[in-house]
Design an enzyme around this catalytic site. Structure first.
Site, short mmCIF file in Angstrom:
data_model
loop_
_atom_site.label_atom_id
_atom_site.label_comp_id
_atom_site.label_asym_id
_atom_site.label_seq_id
_atom_site.Cartn_x
_atom_site.Cartn_y
_atom_site.Cartn_z
N HIS A 185 -6.54 -7.43 6.29
CA HIS A 185 -5.24 -7.52 5.60
C HIS A 185 -4.25 -6.57 6.27
O HIS A 185 -3.10 -6.93 6.55
CB HIS A 185 -5.43 -7.17 4.12
CG HIS A 185 -4.16 -6.83 3.38
ND1 HIS A 185 -3.51 -5.63 3.54
CD2 HIS A 185 -3.41 -7.54 2.50
CE1 HIS A 185 -2.42 -5.61 2.79
NE2 HIS A 185 -2.34 -6.76 2.14
N GLU A 189 -0.93 -7.13 8.29
CA GLU A 189 0.28 -6.40 7.83
C GLU A 189 1.02 -5.79 9.04
O GLU A 189 2.24 -5.87 9.15
CB GLU A 189 -0.16 -5.33 6.84
CG GLU A 189 0.91 -4.36 6.37
CD GLU A 189 0.31 -3.25 5.48
OE1 GLU A 189 -0.35 -3.56 4.48
OE2 GLU A 189 0.48 -2.05 5.83
C1 6PG Z 1 -1.51 -1.60 1.37
C2 6PG Z 1 -1.14 -0.81 2.60
C3 6PG Z 1 -1.65 0.56 2.46
C4 6PG Z 1 -0.97 1.54 3.38
C5 6PG Z 1 -1.41 1.43 4.77
C6 6PG Z 1 -0.35 1.86 5.76
O1 6PG Z 1 -2.14 -2.62 1.53
O2 6PG Z 1 -1.13 -1.17 0.27
O3 6PG Z 1 -1.71 -1.41 3.71
O4 6PG Z 1 -3.04 0.51 2.58
O5 6PG Z 1 0.39 1.46 3.27
O6 6PG Z 1 -2.51 2.27 4.89
O7 6PG Z 1 -0.99 1.94 6.93
P1 6PG Z 1 -0.38 2.64 8.19
O8 6PG Z 1 -0.06 4.05 7.78
O9 6PG Z 1 -1.47 2.56 9.18
O10 6PG Z 1 0.85 1.87 8.52
#
Ligand code: 6PG
Length: 487
Positions: A185, A189
């Protein structure tokens, strides 16, 4: 001994998840390594709520109903192991520890095994949706034994986001499966974000759109097939202005951070031999953004093409939209192909359609088009790649000329679009019945006797008596270069 669940880790995600559980009728006990946070929470946002706190692990555990359920909302890595170690001596057979952080799935599989040897149940669950999701309803991806999931299902399905009456939470699979799916996921993202950034970059530096115009474009896109949380927040970001009057995005340093889940997704793709170049490109794009001062110096001495855009702005804007959608489909195709392979490799029996449905609400990549993925797997549960599905095939067929034009314009003008172009290269490779890897095989055999398989005159693979591809080697250094069959 009346709390339904205990939560450890009172950073924002932990606090909000505790408040979410309480608001759904569950009594929650909380603990935090820095004790003052427990008191601050109880006298702050948890005041007057059915939330109790503790100043020690034994006190915390004594507040929980049996079998005890404890959710860890602590930093991934060593802190998870440290808390497990603190908890286990006080737990009994059948008690359950849940890890709600972004843990590496390999750690989750290891912890699951270690704890099941001690008859302690373990769930590693991905939780997506950020602070707001944790409070109002995240998407949840729990993995572990079905017996363990049964214990938390009533809580998880109530606190998760709901879409059309269905919770964005269902059992994903054994041991590390939940954290694996959350990791993918996040890899997706990264792609979604990078693709939006490339669209933004083209709008700004090629078409010369200002923040207000871009806000309108993203808002409009959010009404169509691209409708998603990330497009929505992008439009919203363009409404924000700095104190000095500049658009907020213009004063943010162009150096992206990362915590590792995109990198893990790419590593897993490499480990499993699955092509996921757009996910990796999205990670590399963050890496190259991180060397800001080096880029600033390089910009002084390395010159790119000189030229300005002289095409049709409206048409190009439409083309960027189509390129974004086509590339997005490719990145999801990579993520789902990866999960499909992981499911086989680790024996997880992942339900890919259901995973897509679970991502429709609560999580960061929530998007309208996810039901299209579920529909594709409904049509064919064994679909090897989303690009083969009739809906996605049609979308890409229509988008293709625009997609190619956008990349060509960006290339001519020297605007980097690594995710747009890597997705196109993936698409073109996937639809090629013959690639250039024949020459790689010839070179490998030439310098390292690595052997090769061969085609007959009709283009069929030459097989041995068991139907297996016959293995050949050419003696490149000998006169006449004889070809031998390798047994
Ligand atoms: C979520 C996000 C969350 C977080 C990430 C950001 O699904 O809610 O993915 O897990 O915002 O860890 O990841 P980075 O710091 O690697 O961009």
């Amino acid at each position: 001994m009346s709390a339904d669940i205990g939560l450890i880790g009172l950073a924002v995600m932990g606090e909000n998840l505790a408040l979410n559980m309480e608001s759904k009728g569950f009594e929650v006990a909380v603990f935090n390594r820095t004790i003052s946070r427990v008191d601050a929470f109880l006298s702050g946002s948890a005041k007057g709520k059915n939330i109790t706190g503790a100043h020690s692990i034994p006190d915390f555990l004594s507040q929980l109903k049996s079998p005890k359920k404890i959710i860890l909302m602590v930093k991934a890595g060593e802190p998870v192991d440290a808390f497990i170690e603190l908890l286990v001596p006080h737990l009994s057979k059948g008690d359950l520890i849940i890890d709600g952080g972004n843990s590496n799935f390999n750690d989750t599989t290891r912890r699951h095994e270690e704890l099941s040897n001690q008859e302690i149940l373990y769930i590693g669950t991905g939780i997506s949706g950020g602070e707001e999701g944790a409070l109002k309803g995240p998407a949840m991806m729990p993995g572990g034994s079905p017996e363990a999931y049964e214990l938390v299902e009533p809580i998880f399905t109530k606190i998760a986001a709901q879409v059309e009456g269905t919770p964005c939470c269902s059992y994903i699979g054994p041991n590390g499966a939940g954290h694996y799916v959350k990791m993918v996921h996040n890899g997706i993202e990264y792609c979604d974000m990078q693709l939006i950034c490339e669209a933004y970059s083209l709008m700004k530096s090629v078409l010369g759109l200002d923040a207000e115009e871009m806000q309108k474009v993203f808002n409009e896109w959010n009404q169509g097939e691209l409708n998603s949380y990330l497009i929505e927040i992008t439009a919203d970001i363009f409404t924000q202005f700095d104190d000095g009057g500049s658009p907020f995005v213009d004063v943010v340093l162009d150096q992206a951070g990362q915590k590792g889940t995109g990198k893990w997704t790419s590593i897993s793709a490499l480990d499993l031999g699955i092509s996921a170049p757009t996910i990796a490109e999205a990670v590399f794009a963050r890496c190259i953004s991180a060397i800001k001062s080096e880029r600033v110096d390089a910009a002084e001495v390395i010159k790119g093409p000189i030229g300005t855009f002289d095409g049709d702005r409206e048409e190009t804007l439409k083309a960027i939209h189509d390129a974004l959608y086509a590339a997005k489909i490719c990145s999801y195709a990579q993520g789902f192909a990866l999960m499909r392979e992981a499911s086989t490799e680790y024996d997880w029996d992942l339900d890919l359609g259901n995973i897509a449905l679970g991502w429709r609400g609560g999580c960061i990549i929530r998007a309208k088009f996810l039901h299209r993925i579920a529909d594709a797997f409904d049509r064919n549960p064994d679909l090897p790649n989303l690009l083969l599905d009739s809906y996605f095939r049609d979308v890409i067929e229509t988008a293709q000329p625009h997609w190619r034009n956008v990349i060509s314009t960006a290339t001519q003008l020297g605007v980097p679009v690594p995710a747009f172009s890597s997705a196109l290269a993936y698409f073109d490779s996937y639809r090629s019945s013959r690639l250039s890897a024949n020459l790689i095989q010839a070179m490998r055999d030439y310098f390292g006797a690595h052997t090769y398989n061969k085609l007959d005159n009709d283009g069929n693979i030459i097989v041995d008596k068991d139907g297996e591809p016959k293995v050949f080697h050419t003696e490149w250094m000998l006169e006449n270069r004889p070809e031998i069959t390798v047994e």
